[in-house]
Design an enzyme around this catalytic site. Sequence first.
Site, PDB file in Angstrom:
ATOM      1  N   HIS A 127      47.462 -35.783  91.146  1.00 16.27           N
ATOM      2  CA  HIS A 127      46.875 -35.197  89.932  1.00 16.27           C
ATOM      3  C   HIS A 127      45.729 -36.116  89.482  1.00 16.27           C
ATOM      4  O   HIS A 127      45.783 -37.325  89.710  1.00 16.27           O
ATOM      5  CB  HIS A 127      47.990 -35.171  88.875  1.00 16.27           C
ATOM      6  CG  HIS A 127      47.669 -34.451  87.612  1.00 16.27           C
ATOM      7  ND1 HIS A 127      46.889 -35.001  86.619  1.00 16.27           N
ATOM      8  CD2 HIS A 127      48.038 -33.228  87.168  1.00 16.27           C
ATOM      9  CE1 HIS A 127      46.800 -34.147  85.611  1.00 16.27           C
ATOM     10  NE2 HIS A 127      47.482 -33.066  85.920  1.00 16.27           N
ATOM     11  N   ASP A 204      54.452 -41.736  89.740  1.00 14.48           N
ATOM     12  CA  ASP A 204      54.168 -40.718  88.734  1.00 14.48           C
ATOM     13  C   ASP A 204      55.278 -39.672  88.835  1.00 14.48           C
ATOM     14  O   ASP A 204      55.296 -38.858  89.755  1.00 14.48           O
ATOM     15  CB  ASP A 204      52.787 -40.120  89.037  1.00 14.48           C
ATOM     16  CG  ASP A 204      52.498 -38.864  88.239  1.00 14.48           C
ATOM     17  OD1 ASP A 204      53.372 -38.413  87.477  1.00 14.48           O
ATOM     18  OD2 ASP A 204      51.392 -38.309  88.408  1.00 14.48           O
ATOM     19  N   GLN A 207      56.408 -34.605  87.525  1.00 11.70           N
ATOM     20  CA  GLN A 207      56.993 -33.352  88.002  1.00 11.70           C
ATOM     21  C   GLN A 207      58.459 -33.494  88.406  1.00 11.70           C
ATOM     22  O   GLN A 207      59.097 -32.520  88.749  1.00 11.70           O
ATOM     23  CB  GLN A 207      56.192 -32.811  89.197  1.00 11.70           C
ATOM     24  CG  GLN A 207      54.815 -32.313  88.836  1.00 11.70           C
ATOM     25  CD  GLN A 207      54.852 -31.131  87.869  1.00 11.70           C
ATOM     26  OE1 GLN A 207      55.808 -30.356  87.839  1.00 11.70           O
ATOM     27  NE2 GLN A 207      53.809 -30.982  87.079  1.00 11.70           N
ATOM     28  N   LYS A 230      57.158 -32.011  79.781  1.00  6.35           N
ATOM     29  CA  LYS A 230      57.567 -31.312  81.015  1.00  6.35           C
ATOM     30  C   LYS A 230      59.075 -31.386  81.201  1.00  6.35           C
ATOM     31  O   LYS A 230      59.607 -30.956  82.222  1.00  6.35           O
ATOM     32  CB  LYS A 230      56.865 -31.923  82.224  1.00  6.35           C
ATOM     33  CG  LYS A 230      55.345 -31.685  82.231  1.00  6.35           C
ATOM     34  CD  LYS A 230      54.750 -32.248  83.496  1.00  6.35           C
ATOM     35  CE  LYS A 230      53.257 -32.469  83.395  1.00  6.35           C
ATOM     36  NZ  LYS A 230      52.463 -31.264  83.557  1.00  6.35           N
ATOM     37  N   CYS A 368      44.284 -29.553  88.229  1.00  6.08           N
ATOM     38  CA  CYS A 368      43.900 -30.972  88.084  1.00  6.08           C
ATOM     39  C   CYS A 368      44.038 -31.717  89.398  1.00  6.08           C
ATOM     40  O   CYS A 368      44.491 -32.875  89.429  1.00  6.08           O
ATOM     41  CB  CYS A 368      44.711 -31.664  86.992  1.00  6.08           C
ATOM     42  SG  CYS A 368      44.402 -30.994  85.380  1.00  6.08           S
TER      43      CYS A 368
HETATM   44  N1  PMP Z   1      50.932 -36.229  87.064  1.00  9.44           N
HETATM   45  C1  PMP Z   1      51.383 -35.043  87.473  1.00  9.44           C
HETATM   46  C2  PMP Z   1      51.987 -34.923  88.838  1.00  9.44           C
HETATM   47  C3  PMP Z   1      51.319 -33.943  86.615  1.00  9.44           C
HETATM   48  O1  PMP Z   1      51.774 -32.765  87.028  1.00  9.44           O
HETATM   49  C4  PMP Z   1      50.748 -34.106  85.327  1.00  9.44           C
HETATM   50  C5  PMP Z   1      50.618 -32.935  84.382  1.00  9.44           C
HETATM   51  N2  PMP Z   1      50.242 -31.743  84.970  1.00  9.44           N
HETATM   52  C6  PMP Z   1      50.295 -35.364  84.955  1.00  9.44           C
HETATM   53  C7  PMP Z   1      50.409 -36.409  85.840  1.00  9.44           C
HETATM   54  C8  PMP Z   1      49.689 -35.620  83.621  1.00  9.44           C
HETATM   55  O2  PMP Z   1      50.587 -35.381  82.594  1.00  9.44           O
HETATM   56  P1  PMP Z   1      50.074 -35.335  81.086  1.00  9.44           P
HETATM   57  O3  PMP Z   1      48.932 -34.381  81.048  1.00  9.44           O
HETATM   58  O4  PMP Z   1      51.268 -34.836  80.328  1.00  9.44           O
HETATM   59  O5  PMP Z   1      49.682 -36.715  80.702  1.00  9.44           O
END
Ligand code: PMP
Length: 412
Positions: A127, A204, A207, A230, A368
């Site tokens: 991401h 990270d 997910q 999430k 993203c």
């Molecule tokens: N890493 C991953 C794998 C994600 O899916 C996301 C959110 N889509 C993020 C980081 C970023 O999370 P946030 O926008 O809540 O900071």
Amino acid sequence: MQTSDPLLIEQHIRKDFPSLELQVHGRPLVYLDNAASTFKPLPVLDAERSFYIEKYANVHRGVHHLSQEATRCYEEARAKVAAFLGAPESDNIVFTKGCTEAINLVAQSWGRRLEPGDEVLVTAMEHHANLVPWQMICAQQGAILRIVPIDEKGQTDLEALESMLNPRSKMLAFCSISNVLGSHNPVQTMIRMAKAVGCTVLVDAAQAVAHGPIRVTELDVDFLCFSAHKMYGPTGIGILYGRRELLHSMPPWQGGGDMIREVDYQVTSYAEPPLRFEAGTPPIAQAIGLGAAVDYLQSWGWEIIMDREKALYQHLQVVLDSIPDLRKIGEATDRSSAQSFLLGQAHPYDVGLLLDSMGIAVRTGHHCAQPLMKRWNLPGTVRASVCFYNTFNELDYLGQSLLKTQRMLGHG
Ligand code: PMP
């Protein structure tokens, strides 16, 4: 929950989430955008509401009753997160605005030790949140960002990783589950590989956190982060887990109230972690909501959640496989929760709009992960993502709606 009847369990789960009763465009909502954010159960909403009404004050500064109460609740939430992750102590948990801020914190604080020629590794499926902060700090420090390739199915190429790791590798940062492909990375193996060359690891877990247990001590991971929104918690809050000695060795990255020990006009000494990294009034109610989300997940237990999600994901595969001319993007052997796909030549955006008109919320676009889309020459994908409050009927309805979408677009 006393019953083992899946239908009763399903009814009970869905009653916890009032948003599941919404109608969209005059149709019952089918929410399949859980990888972007989940709905909130009543106990989380109640926890925030009752905090605001009964215990509200700023934390860490007041001697008065309410400030003490608010501080106690805020720190209790930290302790809940620590126990949830199997962290040695509460002080391993830094509250952040979310996963993105947690990664930026590590990049901008820990990352200052990077020297010219040092290497930071991320996978090709990351991401933007786990890519751009590393680009920024590498540019600042003269370090080199290296991209670990993935195969056509969407799995990290472990042989390539092995050959890329060397004594100049200072950070390996990767997602445990891809938000685009649903691929699971072999977290334990990748951590071991990195450790063998003395490389620090950040996972990270954005997910992963809602879908199964995470034990940071057993994983022997250095940093791990996620966002509460999430995992049935509020927006505006997330956490960074950090190994104690690492957090203690890191400089603050933002200055202000709450992160200090003593301030003079010219110099300041800093508080110990985690407060060193929590400058300013924190998101207090959100932290308490996160604590309630942890309690909520634990009240159902991983067995029920994981069994349901596994069955739902398998059913999603059956449904998608039954649609002619549907191409799945991401076919890792080990994957879950999210599935990307394309419908014939249709643009993902058109598919998303038509599904929306039928009451179905899916995500469309680059998720993203623009470099990944470019690498595979895709305009984006449609992504359906399930969690334990979804139903088999909803997935059947997705299948019927995809066939209808194909007819409407003239592709079926
Ligand atoms: N890493 C991953 C794998 C994600 O899916 C996301 C959110 N889509 C993020 C980081 C970023 O999370 P946030 O926008 O809540 O900071």
